[in-house]
Design a protein around this motif. Structure first.
Motif, PDB file in Angstrom:
ATOM      1  N   VAL A   1      23.575  90.333  54.211  1.00 50.45           N
ATOM      2  CA  VAL A   1      23.489  88.996  53.627  1.00 50.45           C
ATOM      3  C   VAL A   1      22.064  88.482  53.772  1.00 50.45           C
ATOM      4  N   ALA A   2      21.448  88.138  52.657  1.00 51.94           N
ATOM      5  CA  ALA A   2      20.073  87.618  52.687  1.00 51.94           C
ATOM      6  C   ALA A   2      20.108  86.100  52.734  1.00 51.94           C
ATOM      7  N   ASP A   3      19.262  85.534  53.579  1.00 49.57           N
ATOM      8  CA  ASP A   3      19.122  84.074  53.604  1.00 49.57           C
ATOM      9  C   ASP A   3      17.807  83.714  52.917  1.00 49.57           C
ATOM     10  N   PHE A   4      17.938  83.229  51.676  1.00 47.23           N
ATOM     11  CA  PHE A   4      16.749  82.889  50.887  1.00 47.23           C
ATOM     12  C   PHE A   4      15.914  81.807  51.580  1.00 47.23           C
ATOM     13  N   ALA A   5      16.522  81.010  52.457  1.00 45.74           N
ATOM     14  CA  ALA A   5      15.781  79.934  53.131  1.00 45.74           C
ATOM     15  C   ALA A   5      14.699  80.489  54.057  1.00 45.74           C
ATOM     16  N   ARG A   6      14.851  81.761  54.472  1.00 46.88           N
ATOM     17  CA  ARG A   6      13.824  82.360  55.342  1.00 46.88           C
ATOM     18  C   ARG A   6      12.675  82.966  54.537  1.00 46.88           C
ATOM     19  N   MET A   7      12.806  83.008  53.212  1.00 53.60           N
ATOM     20  CA  MET A   7      11.810  83.699  52.370  1.00 53.60           C
ATOM     21  C   MET A   7      10.896  82.652  51.749  1.00 53.60           C
ATOM     22  N   LYS A   8      10.176  81.971  52.611  1.00 52.37           N
ATOM     23  CA  LYS A   8       9.495  80.743  52.190  1.00 52.37           C
ATOM     24  C   LYS A   8       8.379  80.957  51.171  1.00 52.37           C
ATOM     25  N   GLU A   9       7.566  81.999  51.366  1.00 52.17           N
ATOM     26  CA  GLU A   9       6.401  82.155  50.483  1.00 52.17           C
ATOM     27  C   GLU A   9       6.760  82.788  49.144  1.00 52.17           C
ATOM     28  N   ALA A  10       7.988  83.139  48.922  1.00 56.62           N
ATOM     29  CA  ALA A  10       8.348  83.812  47.661  1.00 56.62           C
ATOM     30  C   ALA A  10       8.189  82.839  46.489  1.00 56.62           C
ATOM     31  N   ARG A  11       7.867  83.431  45.316  1.00 57.47           N
ATOM     32  CA  ARG A  11       7.587  82.615  44.133  1.00 57.47           C
ATOM     33  C   ARG A  11       8.840  81.890  43.651  1.00 57.47           C
ATOM     34  N   ASP A  12       9.920  82.633  43.545  1.00 57.34           N
ATOM     35  CA  ASP A  12      11.154  82.053  43.010  1.00 57.34           C
ATOM     36  C   ASP A  12      12.342  82.910  43.470  1.00 57.34           C
ATOM     37  N   ASP A  13      13.532  82.523  43.049  1.00 54.37           N
ATOM     38  CA  ASP A  13      14.721  83.247  43.517  1.00 54.37           C
ATOM     39  C   ASP A  13      14.787  84.675  42.970  1.00 54.37           C
ATOM     40  N   GLU A  14      14.168  84.895  41.817  1.00 56.11           N
ATOM     41  CA  GLU A  14      14.144  86.262  41.285  1.00 56.11           C
ATOM     42  C   GLU A  14      13.371  87.175  42.249  1.00 56.11           C
ATOM     43  N   GLU A  15      12.224  86.678  42.712  1.00 58.63           N
ATOM     44  CA  GLU A  15      11.440  87.474  43.661  1.00 58.63           C
ATOM     45  C   GLU A  15      12.177  87.609  44.994  1.00 58.63           C
ATOM     46  N   ARG A  16      12.859  86.542  45.415  1.00 62.14           N
ATOM     47  CA  ARG A  16      13.638  86.619  46.660  1.00 62.14           C
ATOM     48  C   ARG A  16      14.731  87.681  46.533  1.00 62.14           C
ATOM     49  N   ALA A  17      15.411  87.688  45.395  1.00 63.64           N
ATOM     50  CA  ALA A  17      16.500  88.662  45.206  1.00 63.64           C
ATOM     51  C   ALA A  17      15.956  90.090  45.200  1.00 63.64           C
ATOM     52  N   PHE A  18      14.791  90.264  44.592  1.00 57.39           N
ATOM     53  CA  PHE A  18      14.175  91.596  44.536  1.00 57.39           C
ATOM     54  C   PHE A  18      13.863  92.098  45.948  1.00 57.39           C
ATOM     55  N   PHE A  19      13.188  91.253  46.744  1.00 54.16           N
ATOM     56  CA  PHE A  19      12.832  91.672  48.100  1.00 54.16           C
ATOM     57  C   PHE A  19      14.078  91.822  48.981  1.00 54.16           C
ATOM     58  N   ALA A  20      15.043  90.953  48.790  1.00 45.43           N
ATOM     59  CA  ALA A  20      16.272  91.052  49.603  1.00 45.43           C
ATOM     60  C   ALA A  20      16.972  92.385  49.332  1.00 45.43           C
ATOM     61  N   GLY A  21      16.996  92.793  48.061  1.00 45.76           N
ATOM     62  CA  GLY A  21      17.617  94.077  47.725  1.00 45.76           C
ATOM     63  C   GLY A  21      16.865  95.240  48.358  1.00 45.76           C
ATOM     64  N   ALA A  22      15.527  95.164  48.295  1.00 46.79           N
ATOM     65  CA  ALA A  22      14.712  96.230  48.886  1.00 46.79           C
ATOM     66  C   ALA A  22      14.925  96.276  50.405  1.00 46.79           C
TER      67      ALA A  22
END
Ligand code: FMN
Length: 210
Positions: free
Chosen positions: A126-147
Motif C-alpha cells: 500500500v502506497a501512501d501518496f502523502a509521503r511522496m511530497k516532491e512528486a509532480r502529480d498523482d500520475e508520477e506518484r503512482a508510477f514510483f509507487a508501482g516501481a
C-alpha cells in the motif's frame, strides 16, 4: 525453527528476530525464482513470516532506517500488510512487529483469482501518496509507487526461492473492496499484492523440480 502456528490473534505481534535467513547463493535463488499459484493450506511459522517480512522491506541499516528495498527519494511510502486467516496486519518495520488493522479474514478481497482466498498469506503493498511530497502529480506518484512495490515483490520472490516457499505477485486486486476493509486513508493506494505459502503439490508449468 519453532512450529508456532501463525494464529495472530493479538493487536500487536512482536516478530522474532529475522536471523540470518535461508542460505543460498544469489545465483541459485535467481535460478529458482518463479511464480507459483499452488500453496499448501498450512500457515507459515512466525519465524518464517519474520524472515520474509524483513527480506521484503525490513530495516537493514538501523543507523538511518535504511530498508532492504530501495524507494524513490527514499520516501519509503509502501506499507506492507500481511493478510492471514486471523486478520490483516500492518508491518511496522522499525519495530519489526505486526499491528492488527482488522480481525477478520480478508484474504478473498486481496485478489480476483480463486487461489487467493486460501493462500496462507497475502501481502498487500500500500502506497501512501502523502509521503511522496516532491512528486509532480498523482500520475508520477503512482508510477514510483508501482516501481517501489515491484522492488519489494522481487525481494519476496528471491526470499521465497531461497526459503523453499511458493509465491506470485499480483496486480489483480479487489481494490474497491479491500481499501475500505483495511481502513485505508484517501491518500493511500493499493499498488500490488503477493500470495505466499509453502510449496503445493501441483508443479507449475515451466518450474523446474528440485
Ligand atoms: C506487475 C505484475 C503483476 C502481476 N499480476 C498478476 C496477477 O494479478 N495474477 C497472477 O496470477 N500473476 C500475476 N503476475 C505474475 C506474472 O503472471 C508472472 O510473473 C509471469 O507469468 C512470468 O512468470 P514467472 O514469474 O514464473 O517468470 C504479475 C506479475 C507482475 C510483475
Amino acid at each position: 525453527m519453532s512450529t508456532i502456528p501463525l494464529h495472530l490473534d493479538t493487536d500487536v505481534v512482536v516478530l522474532p528476530a529475522p536471523g540470518a535467513g535461508p542460505e543460498m547463493s544469489l545465483h541459485a535463488a535467481l535460478e529458482r525464482r518463479h511464480s507459483s499459484r499452488h500453496f499448501l493450506s498450512d500457515s507459515l511459522s512466525l519465524e518464517a513470516l519474520s524472515a520474509l517480512l524483513w527480506s521484503a522491506f525490513g530495516v537493514n541499516r538501523r543507523e538511518h532506517g535504511g530498508r532492504t528495498a530501495p524507494s524513490a527519494h527514499n520516501w519509503q511510502e509502501i506499507d506492507v500488510y500481511a493478510v492471514v486467516e486471523a486478520g490483516a496486519y500492518r508491518y511496522d518495520a522499525a519495530a519489526h512487529r505486526l499491528i492488527l488493522v482488522k480481525a477478520e479474514d480478508l484474504r478473498a478481497l486481496t485478489g480476483l483469482q480463486d487461489f487467493v482466498a486460501a493462500a496462507p498469506l497475502n501481502l498487500v503493498y500500500v502506497a501512501d501518496f502523502a509521503r511522496m511530497k516532491e512528486a509532480r502529480d498523482d500520475e508520477e506518484r503512482a508510477f514510483f509507487a508501482g516501481a517501489d512495490a515491484g522492488c519489494i515483490a522481487q525481494n519476496v520472490y528471491l526470499h521465497a526461492a531461497a526459503a523453499g516457499l511458493a509465491t506470485v505477485v499480483r496486480g489483480l486486486v479487489d481494490r474497491r473492496r479491500l481499501a475500505p476493509a483495511l481502513g485505508l486513508a484517501s491518500t493511500q493506494r493499493i499498488a500490488l499484492a503477493q500470495s505466499v505459502g509453502m510449496v503445493g503439490p501441483v508443479m507449475e508449468e515451466g518450474a523446474t523440480p528440485r
